[in-house]
Design an enzyme around this catalytic site. Structure first.
Site, PDB file in Angstrom:
ATOM      1  N   HIS A  15      55.544  85.026  63.945  1.00 19.67           N
ATOM      2  CA  HIS A  15      55.110  85.212  65.326  1.00 19.67           C
ATOM      3  C   HIS A  15      54.411  86.546  65.529  1.00 19.67           C
ATOM      4  O   HIS A  15      53.554  86.680  66.386  1.00 19.67           O
ATOM      5  CB  HIS A  15      56.289  85.067  66.284  1.00 19.67           C
ATOM      6  CG  HIS A  15      56.596  83.645  66.561  1.00 19.67           C
ATOM      7  ND1 HIS A  15      55.764  82.860  67.327  1.00 19.67           N
ATOM      8  CD2 HIS A  15      57.570  82.838  66.131  1.00 19.67           C
ATOM      9  CE1 HIS A  15      56.237  81.646  67.358  1.00 19.67           C
ATOM     10  NE2 HIS A  15      57.343  81.594  66.643  1.00 19.67           N
ATOM     11  N   GLU A  52      34.108  55.416  55.376  1.00 17.41           N
ATOM     12  CA  GLU A  52      34.665  56.244  54.294  1.00 17.41           C
ATOM     13  C   GLU A  52      34.859  55.448  53.015  1.00 17.41           C
ATOM     14  O   GLU A  52      35.354  55.976  52.021  1.00 17.41           O
ATOM     15  CB  GLU A  52      35.953  56.938  54.725  1.00 17.41           C
ATOM     16  CG  GLU A  52      37.023  56.046  55.296  1.00 17.41           C
ATOM     17  CD  GLU A  52      38.255  56.820  55.756  1.00 17.41           C
ATOM     18  OE1 GLU A  52      38.378  58.016  55.464  1.00 17.41           O
ATOM     19  OE2 GLU A  52      39.094  56.204  56.429  1.00 17.41           O
ATOM     20  N   ASP A  96      36.859  60.879  51.852  1.00 19.48           N
ATOM     21  CA  ASP A  96      37.115  59.648  51.104  1.00 19.48           C
ATOM     22  C   ASP A  96      35.829  59.015  50.582  1.00 19.48           C
ATOM     23  O   ASP A  96      35.816  58.455  49.493  1.00 19.48           O
ATOM     24  CB  ASP A  96      37.884  58.649  51.973  1.00 19.48           C
ATOM     25  CG  ASP A  96      39.360  58.981  51.981  1.00 19.48           C
ATOM     26  OD1 ASP A  96      39.910  59.230  50.899  1.00 19.48           O
ATOM     27  OD2 ASP A  96      39.953  59.030  53.077  1.00 19.48           O
ATOM     28  N   CYS A 124      33.243  63.242  60.356  1.00 17.14           N
ATOM     29  CA  CYS A 124      34.478  64.015  60.521  1.00 17.14           C
ATOM     30  C   CYS A 124      35.058  64.430  59.183  1.00 17.14           C
ATOM     31  O   CYS A 124      36.143  65.000  59.135  1.00 17.14           O
ATOM     32  CB  CYS A 124      35.496  63.240  61.354  1.00 17.14           C
ATOM     33  SG  CYS A 124      35.917  61.657  60.649  1.00 17.14           S
TER      34      CYS A 124
HETATM   35  C1  PEP Z   1      37.693  61.632  55.402  1.00 16.23           C
HETATM   36  O1  PEP Z   1      38.134  60.851  54.554  1.00 16.23           O
HETATM   37  O2  PEP Z   1      36.601  62.234  55.292  1.00 16.23           O
HETATM   38  C2  PEP Z   1      38.490  61.941  56.602  1.00 16.23           C
HETATM   39  C3  PEP Z   1      38.011  62.691  57.562  1.00 16.23           C
HETATM   40  O3  PEP Z   1      39.746  61.432  56.668  1.00 16.23           O
HETATM   41  P1  PEP Z   1      41.008  62.059  55.911  1.00 16.23           P
HETATM   42  O4  PEP Z   1      40.596  63.374  55.340  1.00 16.23           O
HETATM   43  O5  PEP Z   1      42.080  62.165  56.929  1.00 16.23           O
HETATM   44  O6  PEP Z   1      41.291  61.016  54.862  1.00 16.23           O
HETATM   45 MG    MG Z   2      39.772  59.528  55.016  1.00 21.59          MG
END
Ligand code: PEP
Ligand code: MG
Length: 576
Positions: A190, A433, A457, A504
């Protein structure tokens, strides 16, 4: 004293230059004396505890003023710890066996702190420090000593200590504290969290014994970005750090300004920059860093914390808290993505040779429909009145997507029949993915409202390289031409079908990759919150015609190494 350069763990950003002040906490030796009756010792404990609770109340108010509600909450947690029935009953056992209140307290606290730090988890170890902090406070009060921590500081100094408890850090006067350096301590304590909020540069984990050779008042330079501590610096080094500090402050200012605005390319194309988060705490950090939404809410944390699946209510509360923090911003909730590499105990996982190619993500949801429906109910209910979207992981064909959507419809009908409020118009999209999904975007577009490319992925499956295996880490290349072609194809085909495409996977936050992704026409970049200011700043410098050329050039190169090298030169030119 000659100049000495030392290194610790960088804990809170910023450079400070000033005299050192060694903080030695008052020695709280436990005196030897005969105890009163158990009831008398218990009564002393109760009086001391009430006193400690009111001291903590005062600290809460000080920290609330200086750093805000969230940081003050630690002292509320300390108040709760003081009232912990387990601590009290252990204390009672010790006084009943003939100990003084001081002795009993010492034993009970050591036992609890030892248990927490022995759990082998950094977070529990940090909580052990909190328990010790609370114990010291009580002991000091029992011994009749005042709360004098750090009161001896009268001019701006850099505090040097073996360790700092949250109470010590809360008492630091921002006018007189330039930063702190500790021998011990970890990044999740903390004290470190508080230092970051107060903007105090800090280094932790310098190692035992480093304080020995630094007399009080020695000039030191503390670089909280790199963890470097320069003791007795030469004059030219002081000048250099003063210049570096000015440069970093300017850079930080630029990034801060970029973070606060919506992202546009330099020719005015709107691009959304969102955050990947996994809990409400990270949602707050995302907003602070200028996230325009959440492009990926990983919901796995709820499923891995217990020996039974999370109830609808537990999930509803967790999702709702996140929606509330994000306000009007869009939040894309990804449904369950667990698998055989981290199996929860309540699901019938087979022994799998290749868990990443096995029973994972949407494959589990489509078979364990009660589990899936519970999650969908919680998401739809929590999204009511907010801007939520649902996203399915690991889709590899249209059939899977259709079946998953059908279940969403069934859940909506159930909620409507039960007259439970829910968000009825939630967009439903998928992660791209698997290479299969990337090849089938034209078909998947029939049933997907949007696409988000998961490059972690997608890279793993396209290149047949396990994303978590250090032996092949060098082969894990998101900038491999095959991955880039699949990304380009996904974006082009989705746009032809009128669908937006985000990303993402980690690649969305890689500064090297951003120019090429912009050139391919990516609509949304979702990344770890702290990467957002830099990404927004970079996007604002780039016009589409230039990024299109960069993308075309990168796609014409034959290997990942060539592409990496090319993108590095592009970035270097931009920085110059
Ligand atoms: C990905 O596979 O790029 C993704 C964002 O999902 P995770 O990393 O949670 O598998
Ligand atoms: Mg993934």
């Amino acid at each position: 004293m000659p100049e000495i350069a030392l290194k610790g763990i960088p804990a809170s950003d910023g450079i400070s230059i000033g005299p050192s002040f060694r903080y030695i906490p008052v020695d709280l030796a436990i005196p030897e004396f005969s105890p009163g009756t158990a009831d008398e010792e218990m009564a002393r404990f109760n009086v001391a505890r009430d006193h400690a609770i009111s001291e903590l109340q005062e600290l809460r108010e000080i920290v609330f003023e200086r750093a805000g509600e969230e940081e003050a909450a630690i002292f509320e947690a300390h108040q709760v710890m003081l009232q912990d029935p387990a601590l009290e009953s252990r204390f009672r056992e010790f006084v009943e066996s003939g100990q003084t209140a001081e002795g009993a307290l010492d034993k009970a606290v050591k036992e609890l702190a030892g248990m927490l730090s022995g759990m082998g988890d950094e977070l529990f170890a940090a909580r052990a420090l909190d328990v010790k902090d609370v114990g010291r406070r009580l002991l000091r009060i029992l011994l009749g000593l005042p709360d004098t921590a750090l009161d001896a500081v009268t001019e701006p100094v850099i505090i040097m200590a073996e360790d700092l408890t949250p109470s010590d850090t809360a008492r630091l006067d921002p006018q007189l504290t330039l930063g702190f350096v500790t021998e011990r301590g970890g990044l999740t304590s903390h004290s470190v969290i508080l230092a970051r909020t107060l903007g105090l540069p800090a280094i932790v984990g310098m190692g035992d014994g480093f304080l020995e050779n630094i007399p009080n008042g020695t000039l030191v330079i503390l670089d909280g970005d790199s963890g470097e501590l320069i003791v007795s610096p030469q004059e030219n080094n002081v000048d250099r750090y003063i210049r570096t500090r000015q440069q970093r402050l300017r850079q930080r200012q630029i990034l801060q300004e970029a973070a606060e605005k919506d992202a546009y390319t330099s020719n005015g194309r709107r691009v959304e920059v969102a955050a990947n988060i996994g809990d409400v705490e990270t949602a707050r950090i995302a907003v602070e860093n200028g996230a325009e939404g959440v492009g990926l809410l990983r919901t796995e944390f709820l499923y891995l914390e217990d020996t039974k699946p999370p109830s609808e209510e537990r999930q509803y509360v967790a999702y709702r808290a996140i929606f509330e923090v994000m306000g009007e911003r869009r939040v894309i909730v990804r449904t369950l993505d667990i698998g055989g590499d981290k199996p929860p105990t309540y699901l019938p996982f087979p022994q799998e040779m290749n868990p990443f190619l096995g029973w994972r993500a949407i494959r589990i949801s489509l078979e364990e429909q009660d589990l899936f429906k519970t999650q969908l109910r919680a998401i739809l209910r929590a999204a009511h009145g907010f801007s939520g979207s649902i996203m399915f992981p690991m889709i590899s064909d249209l059939n899977e997507l259709r079946r998953a959507r059908e279940i969403v419809e069934i859940v909506k009908e159930d909620l409507a029949r039960e007259s439970i409020p829910f968000a009825s118009d939630v967009p439903v999209g998928i992660m791209v993915e698997t290479p299969a999904a990337a090849m089938l975007v034209d078909l998947l577009a029939q049933a997907s409202d949007f696409f988000s490319i998961g490059t972690n992925d997608l890279t793993q499956y396209t290149l047949a390289v396990d994303r978590g295996n250090p032996k092949v880490a060098g082969l894990f290349q998101p900038l491999h031409p095959s991955v880039l072609r699949l990304i380009k194809q996904t974006i082009d085909v989705a746009h032809n079908h009128g669908k937006w495409v985000g990303m993402c996977g980690e690649m969305a936050g890689m500064t090297k990759a951003i120019p090429i992704l912009l050139g391919m026409g990516l609509d949304e970049f979702s990344m770890s919150p702290r990467a957002i200011p830099t990404a927004k700043n970079l996007i604002g410098k780039l016009p589409d015609h230039k990024t299109q050329q960069i993308a075309a050039q990168a796609l014409s190169l034959p290997t990942a190494a060539d592409i990496e090298a090319y993108l590095q030169t592009v970035l270097n030119e931009l920085v110059d």
